[in-house]
Each structure stands twice: as structure tokens, then as C-alpha cells.
Design a protein around this motif. Sequence first.
Motif, PDB file in Angstrom:
ATOM      1  N   ARG A  13       0.844  -1.193   0.000  1.00  0.00           N
ATOM      2  CA  ARG A  13       0.000   0.000   0.000  1.00  0.00           C
ATOM      3  C   ARG A  13       0.878   1.242   0.000  1.00  0.00           C
ATOM      4  O   ARG A  13       1.812   1.341   0.796  1.00  0.00           O
ATOM      5  CB  ARG A  13      -0.920   0.016   1.220  1.00  0.00           C
ATOM      6  N   PRO A  14       0.595   2.208  -0.865  1.00  0.00           N
ATOM      7  CA  PRO A  14       1.400   3.435  -0.879  1.00  0.00           C
ATOM      8  C   PRO A  14       1.307   4.160   0.459  1.00  0.00           C
ATOM      9  O   PRO A  14       0.243   4.234   1.073  1.00  0.00           O
ATOM     10  CB  PRO A  14       0.765   4.261  -2.002  1.00  0.00           C
ATOM     11  N   VAL A  15       2.424   4.704   0.907  1.00  0.00           N
ATOM     12  CA  VAL A  15       2.418   5.391   2.198  1.00  0.00           C
ATOM     13  C   VAL A  15       1.495   6.608   2.173  1.00  0.00           C
ATOM     14  O   VAL A  15       0.866   6.939   3.190  1.00  0.00           O
ATOM     15  CB  VAL A  15       3.846   5.794   2.618  1.00  0.00           C
ATOM     16  N   GLU A  16       1.396   7.285   1.021  1.00  0.00           N
ATOM     17  CA  GLU A  16       0.502   8.445   0.937  1.00  0.00           C
ATOM     18  C   GLU A  16      -0.946   8.036   1.169  1.00  0.00           C
ATOM     19  O   GLU A  16      -1.714   8.755   1.818  1.00  0.00           O
ATOM     20  CB  GLU A  16       0.631   9.123  -0.436  1.00  0.00           C
ATOM     21  N   GLU A  17      -1.320   6.879   0.637  1.00  0.00           N
ATOM     22  CA  GLU A  17      -2.683   6.386   0.820  1.00  0.00           C
ATOM     23  C   GLU A  17      -2.965   6.108   2.292  1.00  0.00           C
ATOM     24  O   GLU A  17      -4.035   6.439   2.813  1.00  0.00           O
ATOM     25  CB  GLU A  17      -2.881   5.105   0.003  1.00  0.00           C
ATOM     26  N   ILE A  18      -2.006   5.507   2.972  1.00  0.00           N
ATOM     27  CA  ILE A  18      -2.182   5.201   4.393  1.00  0.00           C
ATOM     28  C   ILE A  18      -2.249   6.475   5.220  1.00  0.00           C
ATOM     29  O   ILE A  18      -3.079   6.609   6.130  1.00  0.00           O
ATOM     30  CB  ILE A  18      -1.041   4.296   4.879  1.00  0.00           C
ATOM     31  N   ALA A  19      -1.389   7.433   4.902  1.00  0.00           N
ATOM     32  CA  ALA A  19      -1.380   8.682   5.663  1.00  0.00           C
ATOM     33  C   ALA A  19      -2.691   9.437   5.520  1.00  0.00           C
ATOM     34  O   ALA A  19      -3.084  10.189   6.427  1.00  0.00           O
ATOM     35  CB  ALA A  19      -0.217   9.559   5.212  1.00  0.00           C
ATOM     36  N   ASP A  20      -3.396   9.246   4.396  1.00  0.00           N
ATOM     37  CA  ASP A  20      -4.668   9.929   4.154  1.00  0.00           C
ATOM     38  C   ASP A  20      -5.862   9.152   4.677  1.00  0.00           C
ATOM     39  O   ASP A  20      -6.990   9.655   4.633  1.00  0.00           O
ATOM     40  CB  ASP A  20      -4.867  10.171   2.652  1.00  0.00           C
ATOM     41  N   SER A  21      -5.644   7.935   5.181  1.00  0.00           N
ATOM     42  CA  SER A  21      -6.750   7.086   5.620  1.00  0.00           C
ATOM     43  C   SER A  21      -7.085   7.335   7.084  1.00  0.00           C
ATOM     44  O   SER A  21      -6.178   7.523   7.900  1.00  0.00           O
ATOM     45  CB  SER A  21      -6.395   5.602   5.431  1.00  0.00           C
ATOM     46  N   ARG A  63       8.515  21.760  17.798  1.00  0.00           N
ATOM     47  CA  ARG A  63       8.942  22.176  16.452  1.00  0.00           C
ATOM     48  C   ARG A  63       8.288  21.312  15.370  1.00  0.00           C
ATOM     49  O   ARG A  63       8.134  21.750  14.229  1.00  0.00           O
ATOM     50  CB  ARG A  63      10.466  22.086  16.313  1.00  0.00           C
ATOM     51  N   LEU A  64       7.942  20.063  15.729  1.00  0.00           N
ATOM     52  CA  LEU A  64       7.398  19.132  14.734  1.00  0.00           C
ATOM     53  C   LEU A  64       5.878  19.141  14.692  1.00  0.00           C
ATOM     54  O   LEU A  64       5.286  18.534  13.793  1.00  0.00           O
ATOM     55  CB  LEU A  64       7.897  17.713  15.022  1.00  0.00           C
ATOM     56  N   GLU A 100       5.559  15.133   4.382  1.00  0.00           N
ATOM     57  CA  GLU A 100       5.297  16.451   4.957  1.00  0.00           C
ATOM     58  C   GLU A 100       4.090  17.088   4.282  1.00  0.00           C
ATOM     59  O   GLU A 100       4.200  18.161   3.666  1.00  0.00           O
ATOM     60  CB  GLU A 100       6.534  17.332   4.846  1.00  0.00           C
ATOM     61  N   PRO A 101       2.900  16.463   4.386  1.00  0.00           N
ATOM     62  CA  PRO A 101       1.699  17.050   3.792  1.00  0.00           C
ATOM     63  C   PRO A 101       1.238  18.260   4.599  1.00  0.00           C
ATOM     64  O   PRO A 101       1.685  18.466   5.738  1.00  0.00           O
ATOM     65  CB  PRO A 101       0.680  15.907   3.883  1.00  0.00           C
ATOM     66  N   PRO A 102       0.332  19.071   4.029  1.00  0.00           N
ATOM     67  CA  PRO A 102      -0.124  20.278   4.732  1.00  0.00           C
ATOM     68  C   PRO A 102      -0.750  19.996   6.095  1.00  0.00           C
ATOM     69  O   PRO A 102      -0.659  20.827   7.002  1.00  0.00           O
ATOM     70  CB  PRO A 102      -1.158  20.873   3.762  1.00  0.00           C
ATOM     71  N   GLU A 103      -1.364  18.824   6.241  1.00  0.00           N
ATOM     72  CA  GLU A 103      -2.051  18.532   7.503  1.00  0.00           C
ATOM     73  C   GLU A 103      -1.116  18.109   8.625  1.00  0.00           C
ATOM     74  O   GLU A 103      -1.561  17.902   9.758  1.00  0.00           O
ATOM     75  CB  GLU A 103      -3.120  17.455   7.300  1.00  0.00           C
ATOM     76  N   VAL A 127      13.394  12.346  14.077  1.00  0.00           N
ATOM     77  CA  VAL A 127      13.066  13.573  14.800  1.00  0.00           C
ATOM     78  C   VAL A 127      14.184  14.595  14.629  1.00  0.00           C
ATOM     79  O   VAL A 127      13.937  15.782  14.370  1.00  0.00           O
ATOM     80  CB  VAL A 127      12.824  13.271  16.294  1.00  0.00           C
ATOM     81  N   ALA A 128      15.436  14.149  14.742  1.00  0.00           N
ATOM     82  CA  ALA A 128      16.566  15.065  14.575  1.00  0.00           C
ATOM     83  C   ALA A 128      16.618  15.628  13.159  1.00  0.00           C
ATOM     84  O   ALA A 128      16.814  16.835  12.964  1.00  0.00           O
ATOM     85  CB  ALA A 128      17.863  14.342  14.913  1.00  0.00           C
ATOM     86  N   ASP A 129      16.463  14.761  12.161  1.00  0.00           N
ATOM     87  CA  ASP A 129      16.501  15.221  10.773  1.00  0.00           C
ATOM     88  C   ASP A 129      15.387  16.221  10.475  1.00  0.00           C
ATOM     89  O   ASP A 129      15.582  17.188   9.721  1.00  0.00           O
ATOM     90  CB  ASP A 129      16.385  14.035   9.817  1.00  0.00           C
ATOM     91  N   LEU A 130      14.212  15.984  11.051  1.00  0.00           N
ATOM     92  CA  LEU A 130      13.084  16.888  10.821  1.00  0.00           C
ATOM     93  C   LEU A 130      13.241  18.194  11.584  1.00  0.00           C
ATOM     94  O   LEU A 130      12.735  19.236  11.159  1.00  0.00           O
ATOM     95  CB  LEU A 130      11.777  16.202  11.245  1.00  0.00           C
ATOM     96  N   ALA A 131      13.944  18.138  12.714  1.00  0.00           N
ATOM     97  CA  ALA A 131      14.083  19.337  13.547  1.00  0.00           C
ATOM     98  C   ALA A 131      15.086  20.332  12.985  1.00  0.00           C
ATOM     99  O   ALA A 131      14.892  21.552  13.110  1.00  0.00           O
ATOM    100  CB  ALA A 131      14.488  18.946  14.959  1.00  0.00           C
ATOM    101  N   VAL A 132      16.172  19.840  12.366  1.00  0.00           N
ATOM    102  CA  VAL A 132      17.246  20.745  11.925  1.00  0.00           C
ATOM    103  C   VAL A 132      16.740  21.857  11.008  1.00  0.00           C
ATOM    104  O   VAL A 132      17.059  23.034  11.237  1.00  0.00           O
ATOM    105  CB  VAL A 132      18.388  19.943  11.268  1.00  0.00           C
ATOM    106  N   PRO A 133      15.948  21.573   9.969  1.00  0.00           N
ATOM    107  CA  PRO A 133      15.485  22.687   9.126  1.00  0.00           C
ATOM    108  C   PRO A 133      14.468  23.588   9.815  1.00  0.00           C
ATOM    109  O   PRO A 133      14.105  24.635   9.272  1.00  0.00           O
ATOM    110  CB  PRO A 133      14.858  21.979   7.911  1.00  0.00           C
ATOM    111  N   ARG A 134      14.034  23.212  11.006  1.00  0.00           N
ATOM    112  CA  ARG A 134      13.074  24.012  11.757  1.00  0.00           C
ATOM    113  C   ARG A 134      13.728  24.852  12.840  1.00  0.00           C
ATOM    114  O   ARG A 134      13.041  25.504  13.622  1.00  0.00           O
ATOM    115  CB  ARG A 134      11.988  23.093  12.352  1.00  0.00           C
ATOM    116  N   LEU A 135      15.058  24.823  12.897  1.00  0.00           N
ATOM    117  CA  LEU A 135      15.779  25.709  13.801  1.00  0.00           C
ATOM    118  C   LEU A 135      15.809  27.114  13.221  1.00  0.00           C
ATOM    119  O   LEU A 135      15.730  27.313  12.002  1.00  0.00           O
ATOM    120  CB  LEU A 135      17.211  25.207  14.024  1.00  0.00           C
TER     121      LEU A 135
END
Length: 232
Positions: A13-21, A63-64, A100-103, A127-135
Amino acid sequence: CGGEARRQRAGMRPVEEIADSPLPGVSLGHGWTLYTLEPLSAATAEAVLREPVAAVPASLAERLGALRVFAAPYLACGGEAEFVTAEPPAGPRHSSLWLEPPEGLALFLAFHDADAHDVGFELLAAVADLAVPRLTDQEFAAYERLLHRERREGATGEIDEEALEARRDADPRYPAASLAGTLVEYLHVLWHDVEVRSGPEHLAPKFLRRRFQLLQKLFPPNPGYVLFASAE
């Protein structure tokens, strides 16, 4: 991975489909929610992730935002798309990936063929990888100044292989890679005791201590959590 019919036969199953379910979830703290995908046990997934999530400082978790964590059996790479599958993928696979969808952020973690510690560490690494561009620019600049000081004082090592390679190649992404690697180790030692590695390719304790002191100011540990003694 072949066409759509082939993927359906393989239970992919595509991950996008699961994230929207719409899926039932449980709170992990920090406003984060865990969703468990069959045939994984929801109780097992929660038990594996509860402690590493709790070690993430609240100021960093903010931050996330409302992170959604999906516990998956396997994560398969299908070229331009990624899939969740209950069976071991025949081709490339991921240990984690995120959308990283809008929701809001959606983090997928692969549980099968990995022990509990590795899954927990993958969560902290993501978490670390996602946080760095949010510093903020000021926070990132403070870390860059620390790297410049290390160079002046003759530092030869780095926090991990990726950061070391980026440094040797004079990759412009080096500061971000170094910060991400250091941040995940900061979270790692808040979670449990960690052995400090030594050698010319590794970061000397005094440099590691300074980095952790900076991160401690930016993201203070939650009540009851402390850094290991050599980094205090």
C-alpha cells in the motif's frame, strides 16, 4: 515492483494512501499519535516507542507539531513511490521515511527484522533530521560557530560517518549533517546510557560536551531526564 495488480497481490500500500486514511490511534505524548498497521500488534508498537518518545524534550517536539507515527511491518522502495508491506520486500527497503503534507508530518517506521532499540533510534534520528530545518537562523549560526571553534582547536573527528564524510569533502551540507547527527545522539543519551567512542575519527569528549551543552540550552531535557555524566 511491477504494476498496480502486482503490488496489490503482494499486499503493498502506498504510504501516501495510508497517511490519508482514517485510522484509530493512541497518544504518544507531545501531541503525537501512533497508528499501528497490521499485522503488527498495537501494544507491541506502543511499548517500543513510548520510552524514546518520552525522552524527546518538549521544546523540540513542539517544532514538529502534531506528528503522526505509523508503525509498519516493512517499508518498500518502489522507485518513485514507497509502500507499506506485510512481507519482506524483494527489492530496496527503508527503516524509516516521512511525508510532509499540509495537515502535518507523517513518520513511518519499519518494525519487522529490527530490534526494539533500532526502531527507537530510527524514531529519534528522524526527529533530529526533521528538527534541523526548523531551527532558527540564530540557533543554526550558534552551532556553526561551535564547529569553527572545533577546527581552530584541532578537532579531527565527527559525530558519525555521514558528518565525517561531509566534513572531509567540504560539503556545504556539512553543518546540517553534523547538527543532525549530534542532535540524535543528544536524544539518544537522554533515552538511555550510551558508550562514548574514542579515536581520531570520533569526536573528542570535550567537543561532544560543548555540543551537548548548546543543545541543552536550546532544548532542555524534560523533568527527570539528564545527560550522561561525561557530557555534563
